[in-house]
Design a protein around this motif. Structure first.
Motif, short mmCIF file in Angstrom:
data_model
loop_
_atom_site.label_atom_id
_atom_site.label_comp_id
_atom_site.label_asym_id
_atom_site.label_seq_id
_atom_site.Cartn_x
_atom_site.Cartn_y
_atom_site.Cartn_z
N UNK A 212 0.84 -1.19 0.00
CA UNK A 212 0.00 0.00 0.00
C UNK A 212 0.88 1.25 0.00
N UNK A 213 0.34 2.35 -0.50
CA UNK A 213 1.07 3.62 -0.46
C UNK A 213 0.18 4.82 -0.15
N UNK A 214 -1.07 4.56 0.22
CA UNK A 214 -1.99 5.61 0.65
C UNK A 214 -2.84 5.07 1.80
N UNK A 215 -3.17 5.95 2.75
CA UNK A 215 -4.10 5.59 3.83
C UNK A 215 -5.00 6.78 4.09
N UNK A 216 -6.29 6.51 4.25
CA UNK A 216 -7.28 7.57 4.38
C UNK A 216 -8.13 7.38 5.63
N UNK A 217 -8.37 8.49 6.36
CA UNK A 217 -9.32 8.53 7.46
C UNK A 217 -10.55 9.31 7.00
#
Length: 235
Positions: A212-217
């Motif tokens: 993975x290379x993105x994480x969203x809240x």
């Protein structure tokens, strides 16, 4: 005395074995502190913001701080989530939703567009009401996933009044294959819309693991009203 020539000079205070004393009431001001080899130790911007030599920071590296203000989501991109670090820690402080009775959630992505990775996760919590009664410990069946692709709940049934808040941290760990950050767990404390104090956590993994290379809240509905989000990396 003040140096007024306008020419940069080196001022040596004492020599080997000497002690240099700054008298009581005197102030020594500098925006840069160097070691004997001329290497930068600490640099200030003159307003109190410091840059510290990486040799003094240890293994943890602060990467990014983002402040929410009626935000649709808070996203950490591939600028910060790379194969450089073995462990990432995301922290959120005093997060409050715009919409009452919603949940703070997260999901990950491999392209920054599709946040629908397959997750397996369990959720547990303890809670008590304002009167000190109804103390319970349980497992949130509604927030668990088994190879699901939804956003994963971290703090659920959040209130949106001035007393409501959610603070916690999410750890993302690399597996045995380089670049596959796929194990995760979180701990958090929050206040629900019906005035219960919760303390709980999420544990799980990607299934199957991918890099993975993105994480969203985001909130399960509506925007994030306020809150601070921070990202740290460990090598």
């Amino acid at each position: 005395l003040p140096e007024t020539s306008g020419v940069a000079e080196t001022l040596n205070l004492g020599t080997t074995g000497d002690s240099v004393t700054i008298p009581t009431g005197a102030t020594l001001k500098t925006n840069k502190l160097f070691d004997a080899g001329g290497n930068n130790v600490i640099t200030s911007d003159g307003s109190g913001s410091l840059t510290v030599n990486t040799g003094m920071t240890g293994d943890v590296v602060p990467l990014l701080t983002v402040t929410a203000s009626n935000s649709a989501n808070i996203t950490f991109s591939d600028t910060y989530i790379t194969s450089t670090y073995d462990i990432y820690c995301f922290k959120w402080v005093n997060v409050r939703p715009v919409t009452d009775n919603t949940s703070l959630q997260f999901q990950m992505s491999t392209d920054g567009t599709n946040y629908n990775l397959s997750l397996t996760a369990g959720v547990h919590a303890s809670w008590i009401d304002d009167s000190g009664g109804n103390l319970s410990l349980g497992y949130s069946q509604g927030s668990r996933q088994g190879s699901g692709t939804s956003f994963q709940n971290l703090c659920y049934n959040l209130g949106n009044d001035t007393e409501a808040h959610c603070s916690g941290e999410l750890w993302l760990l690399r597996g045995p294959t380089v670049g596959l950050q796929h194990h995760f767990w979180s701990t958090a404390a929050w206040r629900t819309e019906d005035n219960y104090a919760f303390n709980g956590g999420v544990h799980g993994a990607q299934d199957p693991p991918v890099a993975i290379n993105h994480l969203r809240f985001q909130q399960s509905s509506g925007n994030i009203s306020i809150g601070t989000f921070k990202l740290y990396g460990w090598k």
